[in-house]
Enzyme design. Structure first.
Site, short mmCIF file in Angstrom:
data_model
loop_
_atom_site.label_atom_id
_atom_site.label_comp_id
_atom_site.label_asym_id
_atom_site.label_seq_id
_atom_site.Cartn_x
_atom_site.Cartn_y
_atom_site.Cartn_z
CG ASP A 71 56.02 -21.07 20.62
OD1 ASP A 71 54.97 -20.41 20.59
OD2 ASP A 71 57.15 -20.57 20.48
CD GLN A 72 59.38 -22.68 13.40
OE1 GLN A 72 59.18 -21.65 12.79
NE2 GLN A 72 59.28 -23.88 12.85
#
EC number: 3.6.1.-
Length: 204
Positions: A71-72
């Site tokens: 996840d960013q």
């Protein structure tokens, strides 16, 4: 565990294309989690937590798999988080805020071995130094690229590179959404070295 047990916990076409670069067979599945940040949660902690939750959410339905979650989170120098914009208006606001600034893209990575419960995780930081962008440049970029499903409203691929005056970090793939260098290191430790895996059959 053999590489045939790899599962990418994502429906992102960007992450799928990145993982394909390692040449290992894998499946994909989309986890359903709440991606809202906790009160006072730092960006790097948020990225790692969400990556971990993505992997853990799929574990009950995929026993025996080695699950990859990522996840960013994008953050302005003042700590303001830049989420996936979802619309032209929100994306325009985000890129206006990023103009002339150094935005930190923090990509959380988690690899869960469902056989043992062992979890490896890390956070890769990549810094994008934005040019001073005009309103016309931002508008034209958004209408041509439509990066509305990308944190920070930009993609390094294609025209995204024209937004920057410099990039800083060990792995540009992390800016796209999956830190392949860190992932490769973890996979090697788990006995899934891509360079020692049999080459996929061409089908000929």
């Amino acid at each position: 565990m053999t590489s045939s047990g790899l599962l990418l916990a994502s429906s992102s076409p960007y992450r799928k294309r990145l993982l394909e670069q390692l040449g290992l067979p894998f499946e994909t599945a989309s986890p359903n989690i709440d991606e809202s940040p906790l009160q006072g949660e730092l960006p790097d902690a948020l990225a790692v937590r969400l990556a971990t939750q993505k992997a853990q959410a799929l574990a009950p339905e995929h026993p025996g798999k080695l699950i990859i979650g990522s996840d960013q989170v994008a953050a302005l120098p003042n700590g303001t988080l830049l989420s996936k914009p979802g619309s032209y208006e929100q994306a325009f606001e985000q890129l206006s805020q990023s103009s002339g600034k150094s935005v930190h893209f923090l990509t959380g990575l988690a690899v869960l071995d469902t056989r043992t419960g062992a979890l490896a995780h890390c956070c890769e930081t990549f810094i994008a130094h934005f040019r001073d962008l005009t309103r016309e440049e931002i508008s034209n970029y958004l209408r041509r690229e439509q990066p509305y499903d990308c944190a920070g409203s930009c993609k390094m691929e294609g025209l995204g590179i024209t937004l920057f005056k410099g990039l800083e970090g060990r792995d540009p793939n992390s800016l796209i959404g999956l830190p392949l260098i860190a992932l490769n290191e973890i996979l090697i430790r788990l006995g899934n070295n891509p360079l020692l895996h049999p080459e996929p059959s061409s089908g000929v």
